[in-house]
Design a protein around this motif. Structure first.
Motif, PDB file in Angstrom:
ATOM      1  N   LYS A 112       0.817  -1.213   0.000  1.00 34.23           N
ATOM      2  CA  LYS A 112       0.000   0.000   0.000  1.00 34.23           C
ATOM      3  C   LYS A 112       0.849   1.260   0.000  1.00 34.23           C
ATOM      4  O   LYS A 112       0.638   2.181  -0.779  1.00 34.23           O
ATOM      5  N   GLU A 113       1.831   1.322   0.892  1.00 38.10           N
ATOM      6  CA  GLU A 113       2.647   2.520   1.020  1.00 38.10           C
ATOM      7  C   GLU A 113       3.832   2.454   0.060  1.00 38.10           C
ATOM      8  O   GLU A 113       4.255   1.386  -0.366  1.00 38.10           O
ATOM      9  N   MET A 114       4.353   3.644  -0.242  1.00 39.98           N
ATOM     10  CA  MET A 114       5.566   3.701  -1.054  1.00 39.98           C
ATOM     11  C   MET A 114       6.757   3.238  -0.239  1.00 39.98           C
ATOM     12  O   MET A 114       6.850   3.531   0.946  1.00 39.98           O
ATOM     13  N   HIS A 115       7.663   2.519  -0.876  1.00 45.23           N
ATOM     14  CA  HIS A 115       8.842   2.046  -0.172  1.00 45.23           C
ATOM     15  C   HIS A 115       9.950   3.092  -0.156  1.00 45.23           C
ATOM     16  O   HIS A 115      11.037   2.819   0.334  1.00 45.23           O
ATOM     17  N   TYR A 116       9.690   4.286  -0.695  1.00 46.39           N
ATOM     18  CA  TYR A 116      10.717   5.332  -0.677  1.00 46.39           C
ATOM     19  C   TYR A 116      10.244   6.573   0.091  1.00 46.39           C
ATOM     20  O   TYR A 116      10.936   7.582   0.110  1.00 46.39           O
ATOM     21  N   GLY A 117       9.070   6.550   0.692  1.00 46.39           N
ATOM     22  CA  GLY A 117       8.597   7.709   1.446  1.00 46.39           C
ATOM     23  C   GLY A 117       7.151   7.552   1.870  1.00 46.39           C
ATOM     24  O   GLY A 117       6.551   6.479   1.752  1.00 46.39           O
ATOM     25  N   SER A 118       6.576   8.652   2.366  1.00 44.83           N
ATOM     26  CA  SER A 118       5.191   8.663   2.829  1.00 44.83           C
ATOM     27  C   SER A 118       4.551  10.002   2.428  1.00 44.83           C
ATOM     28  O   SER A 118       5.245  10.942   2.019  1.00 44.83           O
ATOM     29  N   HIS A 119       3.237  10.068   2.524  1.00 44.04           N
ATOM     30  CA  HIS A 119       2.523  11.291   2.159  1.00 44.04           C
ATOM     31  C   HIS A 119       2.827  12.391   3.187  1.00 44.04           C
ATOM     32  O   HIS A 119       2.778  12.163   4.400  1.00 44.04           O
ATOM     33  N   ALA A 120       3.114  13.585   2.678  1.00 47.90           N
ATOM     34  CA  ALA A 120       3.486  14.713   3.544  1.00 47.90           C
ATOM     35  C   ALA A 120       2.230  15.423   4.059  1.00 47.90           C
ATOM     36  O   ALA A 120       1.202  15.498   3.368  1.00 47.90           O
ATOM     37  N   THR A 121       2.329  15.972   5.260  1.00 50.27           N
ATOM     38  CA  THR A 121       1.237  16.746   5.855  1.00 50.27           C
ATOM     39  C   THR A 121       1.252  18.171   5.302  1.00 50.27           C
ATOM     40  O   THR A 121       2.272  18.642   4.771  1.00 50.27           O
ATOM     41  N   PRO A 122       0.126  18.925   5.400  1.00 54.53           N
ATOM     42  CA  PRO A 122       0.118  20.320   4.919  1.00 54.53           C
ATOM     43  C   PRO A 122       1.157  21.187   5.615  1.00 54.53           C
ATOM     44  O   PRO A 122       1.725  22.095   4.983  1.00 54.53           O
ATOM     45  N   GLU A 123       1.410  20.956   6.909  1.00 51.48           N
ATOM     46  CA  GLU A 123       2.431  21.752   7.613  1.00 51.48           C
ATOM     47  C   GLU A 123       3.825  21.504   7.033  1.00 51.48           C
ATOM     48  O   GLU A 123       4.614  22.434   6.827  1.00 51.48           O
ATOM     49  N   GLN A 124       4.135  20.245   6.715  1.00 49.68           N
ATOM     50  CA  GLN A 124       5.432  19.925   6.136  1.00 49.68           C
ATOM     51  C   GLN A 124       5.583  20.530   4.739  1.00 49.68           C
ATOM     52  O   GLN A 124       6.662  20.987   4.356  1.00 49.68           O
ATOM     53  N   VAL A 125       4.469  20.558   3.992  1.00 49.29           N
ATOM     54  CA  VAL A 125       4.523  21.138   2.647  1.00 49.29           C
ATOM     55  C   VAL A 125       4.729  22.645   2.722  1.00 49.29           C
ATOM     56  O   VAL A 125       5.524  23.223   1.957  1.00 49.29           O
ATOM     57  N   SER A 126       4.065  23.314   3.640  1.00 43.17           N
ATOM     58  CA  SER A 126       4.223  24.768   3.759  1.00 43.17           C
ATOM     59  C   SER A 126       5.621  25.137   4.229  1.00 43.17           C
ATOM     60  O   SER A 126       6.188  26.147   3.802  1.00 43.17           O
ATOM     61  N   GLU A 127       6.208  24.329   5.100  1.00 45.36           N
ATOM     62  CA  GLU A 127       7.575  24.588   5.531  1.00 45.36           C
ATOM     63  C   GLU A 127       8.574  24.413   4.388  1.00 45.36           C
ATOM     64  O   GLU A 127       9.587  25.118   4.318  1.00 45.36           O
ATOM     65  N   ALA A 128       8.277  23.483   3.487  1.00 39.93           N
ATOM     66  CA  ALA A 128       9.185  23.230   2.357  1.00 39.93           C
ATOM     67  C   ALA A 128       9.027  24.250   1.242  1.00 39.93           C
ATOM     68  O   ALA A 128       9.852  24.283   0.324  1.00 39.93           O
ATOM     69  N   GLY A 129       7.972  25.085   1.291  1.00 40.30           N
ATOM     70  CA  GLY A 129       7.798  26.111   0.275  1.00 40.30           C
ATOM     71  C   GLY A 129       6.716  25.845  -0.725  1.00 40.30           C
ATOM     72  O   GLY A 129       6.461  26.685  -1.599  1.00 40.30           O
ATOM     73  N   ASP A 130       6.039  24.659  -0.658  1.00 36.15           N
ATOM     74  CA  ASP A 130       4.927  24.331  -1.545  1.00 36.15           C
ATOM     75  C   ASP A 130       5.324  24.420  -3.022  1.00 36.15           C
ATOM     76  O   ASP A 130       4.511  24.747  -3.879  1.00 36.15           O
ATOM     77  N   MET A 131       6.592  24.149  -3.342  1.00 28.32           N
ATOM     78  CA  MET A 131       7.081  24.196  -4.723  1.00 28.32           C
ATOM     79  C   MET A 131       7.947  22.962  -4.973  1.00 28.32           C
ATOM     80  O   MET A 131       8.904  22.716  -4.241  1.00 28.32           O
ATOM     81  N   CYS A 132       7.568  22.182  -5.975  1.00 25.42           N
ATOM     82  CA  CYS A 132       8.312  20.962  -6.304  1.00 25.42           C
ATOM     83  C   CYS A 132       9.609  21.342  -7.014  1.00 25.42           C
ATOM     84  O   CYS A 132       9.605  22.126  -7.970  1.00 25.42           O
ATOM     85  N   ALA A 133      10.717  20.789  -6.552  1.00 31.76           N
ATOM     86  CA  ALA A 133      12.017  21.098  -7.154  1.00 31.76           C
ATOM     87  C   ALA A 133      12.227  20.405  -8.483  1.00 31.76           C
ATOM     88  O   ALA A 133      13.138  20.760  -9.236  1.00 31.76           O
ATOM     89  N   ILE A 134      11.374  19.437  -8.829  1.00 34.28           N
ATOM     90  CA  ILE A 134      11.537  18.717 -10.103  1.00 34.28           C
ATOM     91  C   ILE A 134      10.767  19.406 -11.215  1.00 34.28           C
ATOM     92  O   ILE A 134      11.330  19.748 -12.265  1.00 34.28           O
ATOM     93  N   CYS A 135       9.471  19.640 -10.998  1.00 31.20           N
ATOM     94  CA  CYS A 135       8.643  20.256 -12.045  1.00 31.20           C
ATOM     95  C   CYS A 135       8.531  21.765 -11.900  1.00 31.20           C
ATOM     96  O   CYS A 135       7.972  22.427 -12.782  1.00 31.20           O
TER      97      CYS A 135
END
Length: 425
Positions: free
Chosen positions: A344-367
């Protein structure tokens, strides 16, 4: 100085003009000489050992410097005393010498320096280099002798199996082109068109059906159902059956992958990750089936009673034993792909919470866009699930810090690619 200029001019002339006439007469030797592996030689020139050349040059030098007038004169060695030796060393800077005097018309002297050991080593290197050139030249001449007859045999062999060669080259080229098409359609993701996918699926299936309809009177389709051919096939016909069946099975699997792309056409995030897992599972199931595919053909080929029942039974048993070991590896890979699909879960990570996304800047470094279904990796970097899933189809490290994130479990075929290696045995 004059020798260097001559060598440079020979090199430049060899680079600029290719000897076409000599290439037609001796192609291998001409290529070796043109590429610099062999020194160009004239037709009348023979390979003389290096030590004979050194002796020749030494005698000519002694004749020129020592003014030897008669070659039939006796040679005597003068033994110098300690005083004369010390004086000779003082005058010549410590150089030891042996004086040779001849009783002929004009006597001469020749001095041998301590550097004779160095000259001897360089002479040995020249001898080995000359011997290597000689061996290379002999090999090239041997190849030139058998090359015309080998080409004639190849031409006759191709003429005897002309249809088989044409069909093999055609289905292989079609499969390579189909693999490129499938990878491009997989990379388009949500931008791919349903009509294009349906069109390619129909073309692939018609190609498979057309090949088997053309060979409907042969034993081509029996191995698909794990049934050995009715008669013992000749060696090259057995190879032809295996190659065509292996190619056509991959072509049919590409059609199934196109159907999966139709199903996941409008998917986002989690669906694209599941799409890659499904494509990987189909590929490993295909590899497992292809491992069984040549077995019926080789079983019938090895079980030939004309060679003796004991010999044929022994060879067939050894083949089936070797085949079992390779099949076990394929079964393990298929099981790993199936287990990854049920996870069920990804073997390379987990779904991020809204607080974690806002701290990271809400901008994907890939796209470089706003994150869609953000995923938190074990290195605390956050990316879109769609972007990071595509990244981990090719890499195992984080796109930013290069930390090892994805475990080395099995190879992923989530980009839609198909293994292009033939399963011959």
């Amino acid at each position: 100085m004059e020798t260097v200029s001559t060598t440079n001019s020979d090199t430049s002339s060899r680079t600029t003009s290719f000897p076409v006439v000599r290439f037609l007469q001796a192609p291998v030797t001409t290529i070796f000489e043109y590429s610099g592996f062999l020194r160009p030689r004239s037709e009348s020139e023979s390979l003389i050992p290096q030590h004979n050349n050194n002796n020749h040059h030494s005698s000519s030098d002694s004749g020129a410097n020592g003014n030897v007038g008669n070659s039939e004169g006796d040679v005597s060695i003068r033994i110098m005393s300690d005083g004369e030796l010390e004086g000779e060393r003082g005058g010549d800077g410590g150089r030891e010498s042996v004086v040779l005097s001849g009783d002929g018309g004009g006597g001469g002297e020749r001095e041998m320096a301590d550097s004779s050991d160095v000259d001897g080593r360089s002479g040995n290197n020249s001898d080995s280099s000359n011997q290597q050139r000689y061996d290379l030249q002999q090999v090239s001449r041997w190849i030139e002798q058998i090359l015309p007859f080998s080409l004639l045999l190849i031409v006759v062999f191709i003429r005897q199996h002309l249809q088989g060669f044409f069909v093999t080259i055609y289905v292989t080229a079609f499969m390579y082109k189909s693999n490129d098409i499938l990878r491009k359609q997989t990379a388009l993701k949500g931008e791919r068109r349903l009509s294009v996918l349906i069109g390619y699926s129909i073309i692939f299936m018609l190609h498979v059906v057309g090949v088997y309809w053309w060979y409907q009177n042969d034993d081509l389709s029996y191995p698909l159902f794990m049934v050995p051919p009715k008669t013992i096939p000749p060696f090259w016909h057995a190879i032809f059956i295996i190659i065509v069946n292996d190619t056509m099975v991959r072509q049919a699997a590409m059609t199934l992958k196109l159907v999966l792309l139709m199903y996941y056409k409008n998917g986002r995030g989690h669906n694209f990750r599941r799409q890659g897992q499904m494509l990987t599972l189909v590929e490993y199931a295909l590899l497992l089936y292809r491992a069984f595919l040549p077995a019926p053909v080789w079983y019938r080929f090895f079980l030939n009673k004309e060679y003796g029942s004991l010999f044929s039974s022994l060879i067939t048993g050894l083949y089936l034993t070797f085949k079992l070991t390779s099949v076990v590896v394929k079964v393990g890979s298929f099981y790993s792909a199936l287990k990854a699909l049920s996870r069920k879960e990804m073997h390379y990570g987990s779904h991020a919470t809204p607080e974690q996304v806002s701290e990271a800047g809400d901008m994907c470094a890939i796209c470089q866009e706003k994150m869609q279904a953000p995923i938190l990796l074990c290195c605390n970097h956050i990316f879109c699930e769609d972007c990071v899933s595509e990244w981990f189809e090719r890499e195992r490290t984080c796109p930013l810090c290069r930390a090892l994130v994805r475990p080395a479990d099995i190879r992923s075929f989530g980009d839609g690619s198909t293994s292009l290696f033939f399963q011959l045995f």
